[in-house]
Design a protein around this motif. Structure first.
Motif, PDB file in Angstrom:
ATOM      1  N   LYS A  17      -1.095  -7.306   2.527  1.00  0.00           N
ATOM      2  CA  LYS A  17      -0.217  -6.220   2.975  1.00  0.00           C
ATOM      3  C   LYS A  17       0.053  -5.229   1.844  1.00  0.00           C
ATOM      4  N   GLU A  18       0.194  -5.764   0.623  1.00  0.00           N
ATOM      5  CA  GLU A  18       0.381  -4.877  -0.523  1.00  0.00           C
ATOM      6  C   GLU A  18      -0.861  -4.021  -0.757  1.00  0.00           C
ATOM      7  N   LEU A  19      -2.032  -4.674  -0.678  1.00  0.00           N
ATOM      8  CA  LEU A  19      -3.281  -3.959  -0.917  1.00  0.00           C
ATOM      9  C   LEU A  19      -3.592  -2.960   0.182  1.00  0.00           C
ATOM     10  N   SER A  20      -3.088  -3.209   1.387  1.00  0.00           N
ATOM     11  CA  SER A  20      -3.398  -2.330   2.514  1.00  0.00           C
ATOM     12  C   SER A  20      -2.942  -0.898   2.268  1.00  0.00           C
ATOM     13  N   ARG A  21      -1.968  -0.723   1.391  1.00  0.00           N
ATOM     14  CA  ARG A  21      -1.492   0.619   1.066  1.00  0.00           C
ATOM     15  C   ARG A  21      -2.511   1.385   0.235  1.00  0.00           C
ATOM     16  N   GLU A  22      -3.405   0.635  -0.436  1.00  0.00           N
ATOM     17  CA  GLU A  22      -4.363   1.259  -1.338  1.00  0.00           C
ATOM     18  C   GLU A  22      -5.784   1.298  -0.772  1.00  0.00           C
ATOM     19  N   ASN A  61       0.773 -11.706   2.245  1.00  0.00           N
ATOM     20  CA  ASN A  61       1.629 -10.736   1.556  1.00  0.00           C
ATOM     21  C   ASN A  61       0.822  -9.875   0.593  1.00  0.00           C
ATOM     22  N   LYS A  62      -0.142 -10.513  -0.096  1.00  0.00           N
ATOM     23  CA  LYS A  62      -0.969  -9.742  -1.040  1.00  0.00           C
ATOM     24  C   LYS A  62      -1.831  -8.721  -0.294  1.00  0.00           C
TER      25      LYS A  62
END
Length: 213
Positions: free
Chosen positions: A136-141, A133-134
């Motif tokens: 996936k969150e970082l993948s946006r950045e 999950n972390k």
């Protein structure tokens, strides 16, 4: 609740700067477990210092800066959790790792990761989901190249049966060292198992001793 005093080992010369802070636990009701925790922490501090001094003797003219910082993340109902961050600056490279000391003073036992979770739960699967999950969150950045690199790092991590963790007021925090993950990626070294969101995963011991007190 026990009290904490700070002790330190300091050294400064042309090539070395040491600032090693560590806790000493005090209690009116002195139990063997208190002495055990204090001794274990002190031995870990001394082992860290000795390891750096061994490296110093080999690498001449290198600047070594080492320090330790500790945090009391939980101290209630006879349960104490103390993560200590060990940091080393060797030339231009910074390496850090965390040791954590989690104990039930009343029961005179160390709290293991298996004590945290419901026995029917595969806790490593839960931790893996938190990591996913972390990411996936970082993948946006992250750029695609950086994202792929992070995934490769995670695939190479071998989880032990007892990963480093500490207890906070609102969850269990799983820790990784800087050499296990890419240090250039921020906000990736800790993963929280939330008392509120993940209650169904947790053991009755944690629910009764920490959450519902």
């Amino acid at each position: 609740m026990v009290s904490i005093q700070t002790s330190s080992i300091e050294k400064k010369d042309n090539l070395s700067v040491y600032n090693l802070n560590y806790p000493i636990i005090k209690s009116d009701n002195e139990k063997n477990i208190i002495n055990h925790i204090n001794q274990r922490i002190y031995e870990d501090i001394i082992a860290f210092k000795s390891a750096i001094e061994d490296i110093e003797s080999i690498k001449n003219n290198n600047l070594f800066c080492i320090n330790t910082d500790y945090y009391i993340t939980y101290n209630n109902n006879g349960i104490i959790s103390i993560p200590i961050e060990f940091s080393q600056l060797d030339g231009l490279y910074n390496i850090s790792y965390i040791n954590s000391y989690n104990y039930d003073i009343n029961l005179e036992k160390e709290i293991d990761i298996k004590d945290v979770f419901n026995s029917e739960i595969d806790y490593m699967e839960i931790i893996a989901k938190k990591i996913d999950n972390k990411i996936k969150e970082l993948s946006r950045e992250l750029s695609i190249d950086k994202y792929i690199m992070v995934l490769d790092y995670l695939k190479d991590i071998i989880f032990s049966d007892n990963p480093t963790f500490y207890i906070s007021k609102d969850g269990i925090v799983i820790c990784f060292s800087s050499y296990e993950l890419d240090s250039s990626i921020s906000d990736l070294s800790t993963f929280k198992i939330s008392f509120e969101e993940d209650r169904s995963y947790l053991s009755n011991y944690i629910i009764e001793k920490i959450i519902d007190i």
